[in-house]
Structures are given as structure tokens and as C-alpha cells.
Design a protein around this motif. Structure first.
Motif, mmCIF file in Angstrom:
data_model
loop_
_atom_site.group_PDB
_atom_site.id
_atom_site.type_symbol
_atom_site.label_atom_id
_atom_site.label_comp_id
_atom_site.label_asym_id
_atom_site.label_seq_id
_atom_site.Cartn_x
_atom_site.Cartn_y
_atom_site.Cartn_z
ATOM 1 N N ALA A 17 -1.186 -10.494 -52.054
ATOM 2 C CA ALA A 17 -1.441 -9.293 -52.815
ATOM 3 C C ALA A 17 -0.901 -8.104 -52.455
ATOM 4 N N HIS A 18 -0.998 -7.776 -51.171
ATOM 5 C CA HIS A 18 -1.080 -6.572 -50.500
ATOM 6 C C HIS A 18 -0.210 -6.383 -49.597
ATOM 7 N N ARG A 19 0.542 -5.270 -49.122
ATOM 8 C CA ARG A 19 1.297 -4.927 -47.819
ATOM 9 C C ARG A 19 0.119 -5.109 -46.788
ATOM 10 N N ASP A 20 0.415 -5.723 -45.989
ATOM 11 C CA ASP A 20 -0.618 -5.857 -44.561
ATOM 12 C C ASP A 20 -1.495 -7.168 -44.662
ATOM 13 N N ASP A 21 -1.661 -7.900 -45.949
ATOM 14 C CA ASP A 21 -2.099 -9.024 -45.816
ATOM 15 C C ASP A 21 -1.679 -10.223 -45.172
ATOM 16 N N VAL A 22 -0.223 -10.347 -45.189
ATOM 17 C CA VAL A 22 0.714 -11.305 -44.553
ATOM 18 C C VAL A 22 0.400 -11.209 -42.901
ATOM 19 N N ASP A 118 -7.999 -9.643 -55.691
ATOM 20 C CA ASP A 118 -6.553 -9.755 -55.973
ATOM 21 C C ASP A 118 -6.146 -11.123 -54.895
ATOM 22 N N HIS A 119 -6.430 -11.168 -53.815
ATOM 23 C CA HIS A 119 -6.107 -12.422 -52.986
ATOM 24 C C HIS A 119 -6.431 -13.643 -53.645
ATOM 25 N N ALA A 120 -7.783 -13.724 -54.195
ATOM 26 C CA ALA A 120 -7.991 -15.110 -54.993
ATOM 27 C C ALA A 120 -7.067 -15.198 -55.884
#
Ligand SMILES: [Zn+2]
Length: 253
Positions: A17-22, A118-120
């Protein structure tokens, strides 16, 4: 938003979902793959414009730096709305168009049970997009049909038993460095003080989680994954299962 035209093919694509999640959930795995000669990519679904800290422009610069640390071949952004991801058909098509061009054999998604909505949604949206990408006559979708072979869920923050854990002992330091590149998010500041950990505590948190999953497989640091499809096995002797590994949070019958 990256032009979808210039996307190179990759072996493994991580979507989040977001930059920095990965960087938090599967960055070590991506780096380990790159070191073994695989090509990797990251598709961030949103630009982070709704985030409590930092601007979308700052996060874009940080995301590019982090991708270099993780030796990711391509990183793009789908430009979907931050804080408002939804399982919408037009969003599925947008993500599917990236998948058709990158043609990854493996797609890594967030585990779809998560604190952040957002992650879900990203986990479900990525799955649906991978399916739609393989429909020959999908309306509104350009390019040749393509479907990844494997969908794997990065489950670091989920309360779920991993299907397998990747040994990232050799990658842990660089993965941590890739996360700390996001100084807009992790430097101590007034904004979001009640929801973000203190900068000095981040390394300890990241390490505790990586150690916990590493212990399950008898290594120092690990990243957990869930597959909803059972792993196919031809020869049992190829399975790397260490039942009596010590301190692995395993409960025997
Ligand atoms: Zn996130």
C-alpha cells in the motif's frame, strides 16, 4: 505516477500500500533474491499523500534510495488514493496493467488481515489484479494476458502462523538500513508522536520481530510468509524442515 510503458520484466514483484511497507515486511527476501541473480520489483499502490509525517515528494525520494539499498531493479507507484484504497474494479485494472507488463512469476502481497485498512485492501486488491491480468478479454486492459504463478503473503505483522520463513540473516542489516532511509517517517518529530515509535526504538522492534521468525527456522533473522495454496512436494528430502531447532516457538504434540 510512473509511466506504465517503461516497466521491465521482473521475476518477483512485491506490491504494497505505502512506500516503506515492503521495507518492513519482505525487503530482506527481495535483497536475498537479487543476490541470487533474480530480478525484483516493487509496486507501491499509493504515494503517501495522506500520511501523518512527511510529504509525498519526500517519500518518493526516500523510496528510490531504499530501492537501491535492496537492489530492486524497478520501483513504481500506482497513484491510488492513500488512506482510501478500495476493492474497486478500476483499481484492479490499474494494478493488473502493471502486472501484465512486469510479468512476475511470483507476486508478494500484504497479508489481508491488518491493522491498517489500506494494507488489508492491498492484499485483496493485488490478488484480484493478478487474476484479472490473466483474463484474455478483460475489458479496459491493454497488453497480453499474463498471470503470475505464485501469490505469497508477507505476514510479519499478522497474527498468523507462517507457511514458511525466509532466512534473511545475511540481509538484515541492509534491510534495516533501507527502512531507516525514510527519515521523514522515523526521525523523532512532534507530528504523529503518539502513533510512531521513537527513532531509538525502531531498530530494537525490527530486530525483535526478525529474531522471532528466525528462531522458528533455526537462523538468526527471518521473514515470514503465508501461502493459501499448499506447497507442492515431489521429493520429501528436498523439504528444509528442522523440527528440533532450538528456541523456535514450536509446540510439539
Ligand atoms: Zn503502510
Amino acid at each position: 505516477v510512473a509511466a506504465t510503458r517503461s516497466i521491465p520484466r521482473v521475476d518477483v514483484l512485491a506490491i504494497a500500500a505505502h512506500r516503506d511497507d515492503v521495507e518492513q515486511t519482505c525487503g530482506g527476501t527481495l535483497l536475498a533474491l537479487a543476490r541470487r541473480g533474480a530480478t525484483t520489483g516493487i509496486l507501491d499502490l499509493t504515494a503517501g499523500e495522506a500520511g501523518t509525517r512527511g510529504s509525498a515528494a519526500e517519500r518518493e525520494r526516500e523510496a528510490e534510495k531504499a530501492a537501491k539499498v535492496l537492489r530492486v531493479g524497478w520501483r513504481g507507484n500506482a497513484g491510488l488514493p492513500d488512506g482510501a484504497l478500495a476493492l474497486r474494479h478500476d483499481y484492479k485494472l490499474r494494478v493488473a496493467s502493471f502486472i501484465r507488463q512486469a510479468r512476475p512469476k511470483i507476486v508478494i502481497l500484504p497479508y489481508p488481515e491488518a491493522r491498517h485498512p489500506d494494507h488489508a485492501v492491498a492484499g485483496r486488491l493485488g490478488y484480484a489484479a493478478a487474476f484479472v491480468a490473466g483474463l484474455k478479454n478483460a475489458a479496459g486492459l491493454e497488453g497480453d494476458e499474463f498471470r503470475p504463478r505464485s501469490i505469497l503473503y508477507a505476514s510479519l505483522y499478522a497474527n498468523v502462523r507462517p507457511t514458511f520463513v525466509v532466512d534473511i540473516s545475511a540481509e538484515f542489516e541492509e534491510r534495516t538500513r533501507a527502512l531507516l532511509v525514510y527519515s521523514s517517517q522515523y526521525r523523532d518529530q512532534a507530528a504523529g508522536r503518539e502513533i510512531f515509535p521513537e527513532a531509538g526504538d525502531i531498530r530494537a522492534r525490527v530486530e525483535a520481530l526478525a529474531r522471532t521468525f528466525g528462531m522458528m527456522i533455526g537462523v538468526r533473522y527471518g521473514e515470514p510468509f503465508v501461502s493459501r495454496t499448499p506447497l507442492r512436494v515431489g521429493d520429501l528430502r528436498e523439504l528444509d524442515v528442522d523440527t528440533f531447532t532450538r528456541g523456535g516457538l514450536i509446540t510439539p504434540f
